[in-house]
Design an enzyme around this catalytic site. Structure first.
Site, PDB file in Angstrom:
ATOM      1  N   ASP A   2       0.954  -1.280  -0.084  1.00 32.24           N
ATOM      2  CA  ASP A   2       0.052   0.185  -0.025  1.00 32.24           C
ATOM      3  C   ASP A   2       0.840   1.135   0.062  1.00 32.24           C
ATOM      4  O   ASP A   2       0.443   2.140   0.378  1.00 32.24           O
ATOM      5  CB  ASP A   2      -0.902   0.198   1.173  1.00 32.24           C
ATOM      6  CG  ASP A   2      -1.923  -1.312   1.408  1.00 32.24           C
ATOM      7  OD1 ASP A   2      -2.113  -1.740   0.253  1.00 32.24           O
ATOM      8  OD2 ASP A   2      -1.903  -1.947   2.465  1.00 32.24           O
TER       9      ASP A   2
ATOM     10  N   GLY B 148       1.642   2.814  -2.666  1.00 31.89           N
ATOM     11  CA  GLY B 148       1.278   3.614  -3.790  1.00 31.89           C
ATOM     12  C   GLY B 148       1.781   3.407  -4.996  1.00 31.89           C
ATOM     13  O   GLY B 148       2.285   4.291  -5.886  1.00 31.89           O
ATOM     14  N   LYS B 149       2.040   2.187  -5.110  1.00 36.37           N
ATOM     15  CA  LYS B 149       2.767   1.791  -6.453  1.00 36.37           C
ATOM     16  C   LYS B 149       1.994   2.051  -7.708  1.00 36.37           C
ATOM     17  O   LYS B 149       2.544   2.343  -8.791  1.00 36.37           O
ATOM     18  CB  LYS B 149       3.317   0.338  -6.269  1.00 36.37           C
ATOM     19  CG  LYS B 149       4.346  -0.198  -5.153  1.00 36.37           C
ATOM     20  CD  LYS B 149       4.433  -1.555  -4.994  1.00 36.37           C
ATOM     21  CE  LYS B 149       3.133  -2.120  -4.498  1.00 36.37           C
ATOM     22  NZ  LYS B 149       2.916  -2.141  -3.016  1.00 36.37           N
TER      23      LYS B 149
ATOM     24  N   ALA C  85      -4.069  -7.704  -3.548  1.00 32.01           N
ATOM     25  CA  ALA C  85      -3.413  -6.357  -3.810  1.00 32.01           C
ATOM     26  C   ALA C  85      -4.528  -5.508  -4.355  1.00 32.01           C
ATOM     27  O   ALA C  85      -5.540  -5.991  -5.067  1.00 32.01           O
ATOM     28  CB  ALA C  85      -2.453  -6.421  -4.873  1.00 32.01           C
ATOM     29  N   GLY C  86      -4.450  -4.164  -4.250  1.00 33.88           N
ATOM     30  CA  GLY C  86      -5.336  -3.041  -4.835  1.00 33.88           C
ATOM     31  C   GLY C  86      -4.562  -1.936  -5.206  1.00 33.88           C
ATOM     32  O   GLY C  86      -4.017  -1.161  -4.336  1.00 33.88           O
ATOM     33  N   HIS C  87      -4.277  -1.945  -6.251  1.00 36.73           N
ATOM     34  CA  HIS C  87      -3.281  -0.793  -6.857  1.00 36.73           C
ATOM     35  C   HIS C  87      -4.460   0.290  -7.456  1.00 36.73           C
ATOM     36  O   HIS C  87      -4.913   0.267  -8.350  1.00 36.73           O
ATOM     37  CB  HIS C  87      -2.558  -1.490  -7.858  1.00 36.73           C
ATOM     38  CG  HIS C  87      -1.571  -2.014  -7.293  1.00 36.73           C
ATOM     39  ND1 HIS C  87      -0.847  -2.962  -8.348  1.00 36.73           N
ATOM     40  CD2 HIS C  87      -1.025  -2.392  -6.224  1.00 36.73           C
ATOM     41  CE1 HIS C  87       0.288  -3.590  -7.453  1.00 36.73           C
ATOM     42  NE2 HIS C  87       0.006  -3.369  -6.148  1.00 36.73           N
TER      43      HIS C  87
ATOM     44  N   GLN D 108       2.048  -6.085  -3.142  1.00 34.74           N
ATOM     45  CA  GLN D 108       2.411  -5.942  -1.645  1.00 34.74           C
ATOM     46  C   GLN D 108       3.808  -5.344  -1.220  1.00 34.74           C
ATOM     47  O   GLN D 108       4.215  -4.340  -2.008  1.00 34.74           O
ATOM     48  CB  GLN D 108       2.562  -7.460  -1.130  1.00 34.74           C
ATOM     49  CG  GLN D 108       1.385  -8.225  -1.018  1.00 34.74           C
ATOM     50  CD  GLN D 108       0.556  -8.728  -2.273  1.00 34.74           C
ATOM     51  OE1 GLN D 108       1.205  -9.361  -2.901  1.00 34.74           O
ATOM     52  NE2 GLN D 108      -0.722  -8.491  -2.577  1.00 34.74           N
TER      53      GLN D 108
ATOM     54  N   GLY E 262       0.063  13.708  -3.996  1.00 33.95           N
ATOM     55  CA  GLY E 262      -1.256  13.557  -4.235  1.00 33.95           C
ATOM     56  C   GLY E 262      -1.772  12.532  -5.220  1.00 33.95           C
ATOM     57  O   GLY E 262      -0.637  11.765  -5.881  1.00 33.95           O
TER      58      GLY E 262
HETATM   59  P1  IMP Z   1      -2.844 -12.783   2.050  1.00 33.48           P
HETATM   60  O1  IMP Z   1      -2.016 -12.264   1.312  1.00 33.48           O
HETATM   61  O2  IMP Z   1      -4.280 -12.670   1.707  1.00 33.48           O
HETATM   62  O3  IMP Z   1      -2.550 -14.316   2.385  1.00 33.48           O
HETATM   63  O4  IMP Z   1      -2.518 -12.000   3.486  1.00 33.48           O
HETATM   64  C1  IMP Z   1      -1.336 -12.194   4.219  1.00 33.48           C
HETATM   65  C2  IMP Z   1      -0.775 -10.895   4.771  1.00 33.48           C
HETATM   66  O5  IMP Z   1      -0.574 -10.004   3.844  1.00 33.48           O
HETATM   67  C3  IMP Z   1      -2.134 -10.224   5.570  1.00 33.48           C
HETATM   68  O6  IMP Z   1      -1.462  -9.343   6.567  1.00 33.48           O
HETATM   69  C4  IMP Z   1      -2.523  -9.225   4.486  1.00 33.48           C
HETATM   70  O7  IMP Z   1      -3.208  -8.292   5.501  1.00 33.48           O
HETATM   71  C5  IMP Z   1      -1.376  -8.897   3.829  1.00 33.48           C
HETATM   72  N1  IMP Z   1      -1.260  -8.227   2.635  1.00 33.48           N
HETATM   73  C6  IMP Z   1      -1.813  -8.927   1.333  1.00 33.48           C
HETATM   74  N2  IMP Z   1      -1.857  -8.252   0.340  1.00 33.48           N
HETATM   75  C7  IMP Z   1      -1.716  -6.946   0.663  1.00 33.48           C
HETATM   76  C8  IMP Z   1      -1.594  -5.724   0.155  1.00 33.48           C
HETATM   77  O8  IMP Z   1      -1.768  -5.618  -1.062  1.00 33.48           O
HETATM   78  N3  IMP Z   1      -1.331  -4.688   0.884  1.00 33.48           N
HETATM   79  C9  IMP Z   1      -1.051  -4.703   2.131  1.00 33.48           C
HETATM   80  N4  IMP Z   1      -1.277  -5.653   2.992  1.00 33.48           N
HETATM   81  C10 IMP Z   1      -1.507  -6.995   2.161  1.00 33.48           C
END
Ligand code: IMP
Length: 425
Positions: free
Chosen positions: A13, A15-16, A39-41, A222, A413
Site C-alpha cells: 500500500d 502507492g505503487k 493487492a489493490g493498486h 504487496q 497527491g
Molecule cells: P494474504 O496475502 O491474503 O494471504 O494475507 C497475508 C498478509 O499480507 C495479511 O497481513 C494481509 O493483510 C497482507 N497483505 C496482502 N496483500 C496486501 C496488500 O496488497 N497490501 C497490504 N497488505 C497486504
C-alpha cells in the site's frame, strides 16, 4: 528506463499503482510478477479512478502490453470483472495472461477463511482471498494453472480430484460448507469463454521486448516486508514480493535488469497482524488514517499506522538491491508540528541498527526516534522540488542520508500529475 523493477519497500500500500501509471507513459511492457487479488493498486487519471487488483497499472496508456506473469495467482471471477470495467472505461492497453499463472479456485477462498478462523488469536489477518492456499497447492503440485483452461475436459478431471480432497478437509476438519462440483464446472466454462483469448506464453513476449530494447516495468505487489522468505514471517503473504520475485515470476534473466526502485510512504502502514515497530495509536494515528484514507483497497480494513521506519527501509534497500527511493504521500505530513523517523531499535538494553526478522525479537523492540520539525505548509499537488518548502526538503534530505539512497521521485497527491521527478528513472 530499459528494464525497471518498481517494488513496494514497506508492508504494501505504498502507492505503487499511481507511480507505475505515471511511469508507464514511456513503457512498452508493464508486467506484474507476484501476488493475486490481495493487492489493490489505485490509479487516478484522465480516464477516472480505478482500483486494479490483477491487471498491471500501465493499462491506461495506448500501445502498452500489460502482462500478468507466471508468479501470480489469479481468481478468474475477479479478473473477468476487472477486464469488463477496463473495457467499459475504454482503457487502451492490451492484456496478456501467463499460461503458467495459477488459478485461485473457490475452495482456496473457503480454506483461507476457515484456516484463519481456526488459528483464532494466531490468525495472520489475511485478505481472505484464497492466496495462501492457492500458492500452497502450486508448491505441492496440486495447482490448476491458467493454461489448463485451454483444455477444459482434462481440467475438469483435475478439478474433480482436487475438489474431492478439499471438500473432505472443508467438511471433516473444519465443519465447513462443501463446494458443489457442478457450480465449479459451470464457473470453469465461463472462465474459458471469457479468458482464453488473453492466455499466452508471456515469457516470449517479455524476452522479445527485452531483445528489442524496449522499456519495461516489472510491477511489484504487496511490499518487501510481506515477502514469504524475507518478510516478518509468518505474518506475510505467500509469494516473493521482493524484486527478486520478478525474475522467477516472469521468466527473465537477472543480467537483464537495469534498475530497481523502491516505493515508500513518508510514514508506514500495515494491514493484518504481525510486528510493526513504529506503530502509533490514538489521535495521531486516527488523523493520519483519515487524511491519507488508509483503508484497504481490497478489504476496506482500517490500516495500522506508524512513523517512517528507516531501519526497516535500509533492510528493504538491501534485500531488493534498490537504486533509489520513490517517496509517496509526503503531503499527508503537512499538518504535523513534529515528525518522527525511526533510526534504530532498542532490544533488551542493546541498540540494534539492523532489522531483525525474528518475530519474537521484532515484537519486543522499542523504536529510537529522531524528531524533525514539521513544515506546516502544503506540499499537496506540487510538481517540482523547488516549490517544496525548506523544512519539508530537510525531511527528504534527512531520509536520503539515513537510508543512503537518493529520493528521485516524490508523490504529492493521488493524481498522476501530482508527481515530482527530481531525476528521471
Ligand atoms: P494474504 O496475502 O491474503 O494471504 O494475507 C497475508 C498478509 O499480507 C495479511 O497481513 C494481509 O493483510 C497482507 N497483505 C496482502 N496483500 C496486501 C496488500 O496488497 N497490501 C497490504 N497488505 C497486504
Amino acid at each position: 528506463m530499459p528494464i525497471t523493477i518498481i517494488v513496494g519497500g514497506q508492508w504494501g500500500d505504498e502507492g505503487k499503482g499511481k507511480i507505475i501509471d505515471h511511469l508507464a507513459q514511456s513503457a512498452n511492457v508493464i508486467a506484474r510478477y507476484s501476488g493475486g487479488n490481495n493487492a489493490g493498486h489505485t490509479i487516478e487519471n484522465e480516464h477516472g479512478k480505478f482500483a486494479l487488483h490483477l491487471v498491471p497499472c500501465g493499462i491506461s496508456w495506448p500501445n502498452t502490453k500489460n502482462i500478468i506473469g507466471s508468479g501470480t495467482v489469479i481468481d478468474p471471477n475477479v479478473l473477468i470483472q476487472e477486464i469488463e470495467e477496463i473495457e467499459k472505461a475504454k482503457l487502451p492497453g492490451t492484456i496478456y495472461i501467463s499460461e503458467k499463472a495459477h488459478i485461485v479456485m473457490p475452495y482456496h477462498i473457503t480454506l483461507d477463511q476457515l484456516e484463519e478462523k481456526f488459528r483464532g488469536n494466531d490468525a495472520v489477518g489475511t485478505t481472505g482471498r484464497g492466496i495462501g492456499p492457492a500458492y500452497a497447492d502450486k508448491i505441492s503440485r496440486n495447482g490448476i494453472r491458467i493454461g489448463d483452461l485451454l483444455h477444459p475436459e482434462e481440467l475438469k478431471k483435475k478439478v474433480k480430484l482436487n475438489l474431492e480432497l478439499k471438500n473432505k478437509i472443508i467438511e471433516k476438519v473444519y465443519n465447513g460448507q462443501t463446494i458443489e462440483e457442478n457450480t465449479v464446472f459451470s464457473s470453469i466454462n465461463s472462465w474459458v469463454t471469457k479468458l482464453q483469448k488473453y492466455i499466452t506464453n508471456t515469457e516470449e513476449i517479455i524476452n522479445k521486448s527485452i531483445n528489442d530494447k524496449e522499456n519495461i516495468i516489472l510491477e511489484g505487489a504487496q511490499g518487501a516486508l510481506l515477502d514469504i522468505d524475507h518478510g516478518t514471517y509468518p505474518y506475510v503473504t505467500s509469494s516473493n514480493s521482493i524484486a527478486g520475485g520478478s525474475l522467477t515470476g516472469l521468466g527473465i534473466g537477472s543480467k537483464k535488469i537495469s534498475k530497481v526502485h523502491g516505493v515508500f510512504k513518508a510514514f508506514c502502514t500495515r494491514v493484518g497482524e504481525g510486528p510493526f515497530p513504529t506503530e502509533i495509536f490514538g489521535e495521531d494515528a486516527e488523523r493520519i488514517r483519515k487524511i491519507a484514507g488508509e483503508f484497504g483497497a481490497t478489504t476496506g480494513r482500517p490500516r495500522r499506522i506508524g512513523w517512517f521506519d528507516a531501519v526497516a527501509a535500509r533492510y528493504s534497500a538491501n534485500i531488493n538491491g534498490l537504486d533509489s527511493i520513490i517517496l509517496t504521500k509526503l503531503d499527508i505530513l503537512d499538518h504535523w508540528d513534529e515528525i518522527k523517523i525511526c533510526v534504530a531499535y532498542e532490544f533488551e538494553g542493546k541498540i540494534l541498527s539492523y532489522f531483525p526478522t525474528d518475530e519474537k525479537v521484532l515484537s519486543k523492540i522499542n523504536p529510537i526516534y529522531e524528531n524533525i520539525e514539521g513544515w506546516k505548509d502544503s506540499t499537496f499537488n506540487l510538481d517540482s522540488f523547488e516549490k517544496i518548502n525548506t523544512k519539508a526538503k530537510k525531511f527528504i534530505n534527512r531520509l536520503e542520508e539515513i537510508i543512503e539512497l537518493p529520493i528521485n521521485v516524490i508523490s504529492t497527491g493521488p493524481k498522476r500529475e501530482s508527481t515530482i521527478i527530481r531525476k528521471k528513472l
